[in-house]
Write an enzyme that holds these catalytic residues in place. Structure first.
Site, PDB file in Angstrom:
ATOM      1  N   HIS A  57       0.809  -1.217   0.000  1.00 28.52           N
ATOM      2  CA  HIS A  57       0.000   0.000   0.000  1.00 28.52           C
ATOM      3  C   HIS A  57       0.846   1.274   0.000  1.00 28.52           C
ATOM      4  O   HIS A  57       0.317   2.386  -0.192  1.00 28.52           O
ATOM      5  CB  HIS A  57      -0.943   0.001   1.207  1.00 28.52           C
ATOM      6  N   ARG A  58       2.139   1.143   0.215  1.00 27.00           N
ATOM      7  CA  ARG A  58       3.007   2.315   0.105  1.00 27.00           C
ATOM      8  C   ARG A  58       3.110   2.779  -1.353  1.00 27.00           C
ATOM      9  O   ARG A  58       3.381   3.954  -1.626  1.00 27.00           O
ATOM     10  CB  ARG A  58       4.410   2.002   0.620  1.00 27.00           C
TER      11      ARG A  58
END
Length: 478
Positions: free
Chosen positions: A451-452
């Site tokens: 999700h980064r």
């Protein structure tokens, strides 16, 4: 002696075709009822087909490595008197039974031989003209047992009505009793009901030491189901091969963490506790993918190459990466590196543990070249010969959970990657099409992302693109 041909049967999986893997007999061999003739490969398993008759093998009609449709004759046998002739008209519904409500979706192993079939009963009377007018032809169906069982209604094939006599009058009625052919001297006039069971059920019975002719069948037309065999085995206390083992005498066992297991543990911990995972899922109607795979298998271009839905999945992932390039990235504390090439990883369970070899520059490969690369990768991993260089430099990974019968999962990212896709089992399920519920081949696509790097909208579009290709493989031609 009667020349009989054995057509490829549906072994109970809704099978439409299968590959001839290896013949267990050769022309000139003498065979007996229920002797294994051939090993075939379906979409999910290897299955051994038993012989429905005894006699001498005259000819093998299909070569090893060939893919044939259900109903195609695969072997010709000079069968002995009293053997069952599969070319004879079907006169009893119990000899041909469709799928039952037993669970046939779990991965199966090769089917074993079962107890010898009972002798065939005397031939029934031919249909009268009135019966023939009402009777419907019985199409080729699922072969689950050999012979006919007593006590069931019959279904005769349609026969043409007798032609009128030259003067236009109706022909004289024929006495059915007089027209009934006499049974061969070697065949008893009556016999016990035969065993009706699919090859996987025969294999289960063999493994458990159960004599199928002693098991009462509760399925359609007296077919023996998986539950029938297991229940009988429990009652007879014959769980020999799958019995629960005794607890070891030692209270503990210590296994050194080394080699592949150590590498797996390090990678999974690094991934799980470094990259914030997010997962999405999508149910997909993969009916056209299954049809596409069938066409590829029949294509001369793909002759000798293993083709499966995983090939379509691999091409779909490559196509979706091109439309959503950030899922093909890597993260560092200072920058995001977006790769404009695809080293496609395929998670493989091997005797040595989980490994992820990858196909270099997969985006440059044609569908045929990709199929060949997948096959070679699988064989190399199975033999334990995958080299470290083949497992390095991956950019995105596929894990095929469907090969283990799983619908979906939440896979952990391969270190250094920001996306991994899971392909679930493809099963026939009810599906709403244009407001109507119809049977369809359905699967679930699952995917996890870092999700980064990958936001929810990109993750969703990427997964939707994969689903779109599985629903309509023609998009691969874009």
């Amino acid at each position: 002696m009667v020349a009989s041909e054995f057509p490829l049967p549906d072994v109970g999986e809704g099978l439409t075709e299968a590959e001839i893997v290896s013949w267990r007999v050769a022309p000139g061999d003498t065979i007996t009822v229920n002797q294994v003739l051939v090993e075939i490969e379906t979409a999910k398993s290897l299955v051994e087909l038993p012989s429905p008759f005894s006699g001498t093998v005259q000819e093998l009609l299909v070569d090893e490595g060939s893919t044939v449709e259900v109903g195609t004759p695969i072997i010709r046998v000079n069968s002995a008197a009293g053997s069952i002739d599969l070319q004879a008209p079907v006169t009893d519904e119990s000899a041909w039974v469709g799928p039952t409500d037993t669970n046939e979706h779990a991965p199966r192993t090769a089917a074993g031989a079962a107890a010898p079939a009972a002798p065939a009963a005397a031939a029934p009377a031919p249909a009268t003209p009135a019966e023939a007018a009402e009777a419907e032809d019985k199409p080729g169906a699922v072969l689950v047992g050999y012979g006919s069982a007593g006590g069931h209604a019959t279904s005769r094939r349609r026969r043409p009505a007798p032609l009128p006599t030259p003067d236009g009058s109706a022909p004289a009625a024929t006495d059915p009793a007089a027209a009934r052919p006499a049974a061969p001297a070697s065949v008893p006039a009556a016999s016990a009901a035969p065993v009706i069971a699919k090859p996987p059920i025969r294999k289960l019975a063999k493994d458990l030491g159960v004599q199928l002719d002693t098991v009462p069948g509760t399925g359609l037309a007296g077919e023996i189901t998986r539950d029938d065999v297991i229940r009988h085995a429990q009652q007879a206390s014959v769980f020999r091969n799958i019995e629960t083992p005794e607890w070891p005498a030692d209270r503990e066992e210590r296994i050194p963490v080394k080699g592949v297991r150590k590498a797996i543990a390090k990678a999974m911990v690094e991934s799980a506790f470094t990259a914030p995972h997010v997962s999405v899922f999508s149910d997909v109607n993969a009916t056209r993918t299954m049809e596409f795979v069938k066409r590829l298998k029949a294509s001369p271009t793909f002759a000798g190459v293993r083709v499966s839905p995983l090939l379509v999945m691999a091409k779909a992932v490559i196509w979706a990466v091109r439309r959503n390039p950030t899922v093909n990235s890597s993260w560092t504390d200072k920058e995001i590196i977006v790769r404009h090439y695809v080293n496609l990883g395929i998670a493989a369970a091997t005797p040595r543990g989980l490994i992820v070899p990858n196909i270099k520059d997969a985006e440059k490969l044609s569908l045929l070249e990709l199929a060949q690369a997948l096959e070679q990768m699988t064989l190399t991993a199975r033999d334990g010969k995958t080299q470290p260089a083949e497992m390095s430099g991956g950019t995105i990974t596929i894990t095929n959970l469907g090969s283990f019968g799983m619908d979906t999962g939440t896979p952990i990212l391969n270190p250094g990657e920001v996306g991994i896709v899971a392909l679930g089992a493809i099963k026939q399920k009810p599906w709403v099409i244009d407001g109507e519920v119809r049977p369809a081949f359905v699967t679930t696509v699952g995917a996890s992302f870092d999700h980064r790097v990958v936001d929810g909208d990109v993750a969703s579009r990427f997964t939707a693109d994969i689903a779109a290709v599985l629903e309509e493989p023609a998009l691969l031609l874009d």
